[in-house]
Design a protein around this motif. Structure first.
Motif, PDB file in Angstrom:
ATOM      1  N   THR A  11       0.831  -1.203   0.000  1.00 41.39           N
ATOM      2  CA  THR A  11       0.000   0.000   0.000  1.00 41.39           C
ATOM      3  C   THR A  11       0.867   1.255   0.000  1.00 41.39           C
ATOM      4  N   LEU A  12       1.923   1.259   0.794  1.00 43.57           N
ATOM      5  CA  LEU A  12       2.833   2.409   0.834  1.00 43.57           C
ATOM      6  C   LEU A  12       3.513   2.621  -0.518  1.00 43.57           C
ATOM      7  N   ALA A  15       1.031   4.096  -2.901  1.00 39.75           N
ATOM      8  CA  ALA A  15       0.630   5.453  -2.546  1.00 39.75           C
ATOM      9  C   ALA A  15       1.634   6.503  -2.992  1.00 39.75           C
ATOM     10  N   SER A 115      -2.873  11.006   0.143  1.00 43.80           N
ATOM     11  CA  SER A 115      -2.616   9.706  -0.476  1.00 43.80           C
ATOM     12  C   SER A 115      -2.968   9.748  -1.958  1.00 43.80           C
ATOM     13  N   ARG A 116      -2.439   8.810  -2.674  1.00 40.83           N
ATOM     14  CA  ARG A 116      -2.701   8.719  -4.116  1.00 40.83           C
ATOM     15  C   ARG A 116      -4.195   8.560  -4.390  1.00 40.83           C
ATOM     16  N   SER A 117      -4.884   7.798  -3.556  1.00 41.53           N
ATOM     17  CA  SER A 117      -6.327   7.603  -3.771  1.00 41.53           C
ATOM     18  C   SER A 117      -7.100   8.904  -3.590  1.00 41.53           C
TER      19      SER A 117
END
Length: 151
Positions: A11-12, A15, A115-117
């Motif tokens: 996830t990191l 991101a 975050s990217r999201s």
């Protein structure tokens, strides 16, 4: 616990991917009017530079709109867009706060450290739109080559 840790690391990594990717063409069909601002899962997002419209110029407040072309499988050579969307951005230079207009007409803050999201497509497009309009970096959190592609 190992699965959780592996998922956390993955996830990191996802991101903090850079906005532009090496496997996506920098320009759509080689045309510098269509600049890659982001890419995700094969879809390239291209800002049409000539579509940029400064709707409000009253420093320190600005509103800019720009067309974005969605190209599926751009990372595999596709150059046909399947969707065009106009994005509107509001900037407050004094507070260094950028917002994107939501579907409901409200404004959503784009955190430069989000975050990217939360920031995908919107933050890099808003950053490049401001640079194209004023030749100034707004947040300045992208590489120099990200900005230079618009020159």
């Amino acid at each position: 616990m190992k699965k959780f840790f592996a998922l956390f690391i993955l996830t990191l990594i996802m991101a903090f991917q850079p906005a532009a990717h090496a496997d996506y063409p920098q320009y759509l069909n080689g045309d510098p009017d269509y600049i890659l601002t982001d890419g995700q899962m094969g879809t390239g997002f291209y800002m049409k530079k000539s579509s940029l419209n400064v709707e409000q110029y009253s420093p320190p407040l600005y509103i800019i709109s720009v067309s974005v072309y969605f190209v599926n499988n751009a990372d595999r050579g596709n150059t046909t867009y399947n969707k065009v969307q106009t994005l509107r951005f509001r900037y407050d230079w004094d507070r260094r706060a950028m917002h994107v207009q939501s579907n409901d007409g409200g404004w959503r803050y784009l955190d430069p450290n989000g975050s990217r999201s939360q920031t995908m497509l919107s933050l890099p497009t808003g950053e490049l739109a401001f640079y194209v309009a004023y030749r100034k970096k707004f947040y300045g959190n992208f590489s120099d080559s990200f900005y230079w592609q618009a020159d």
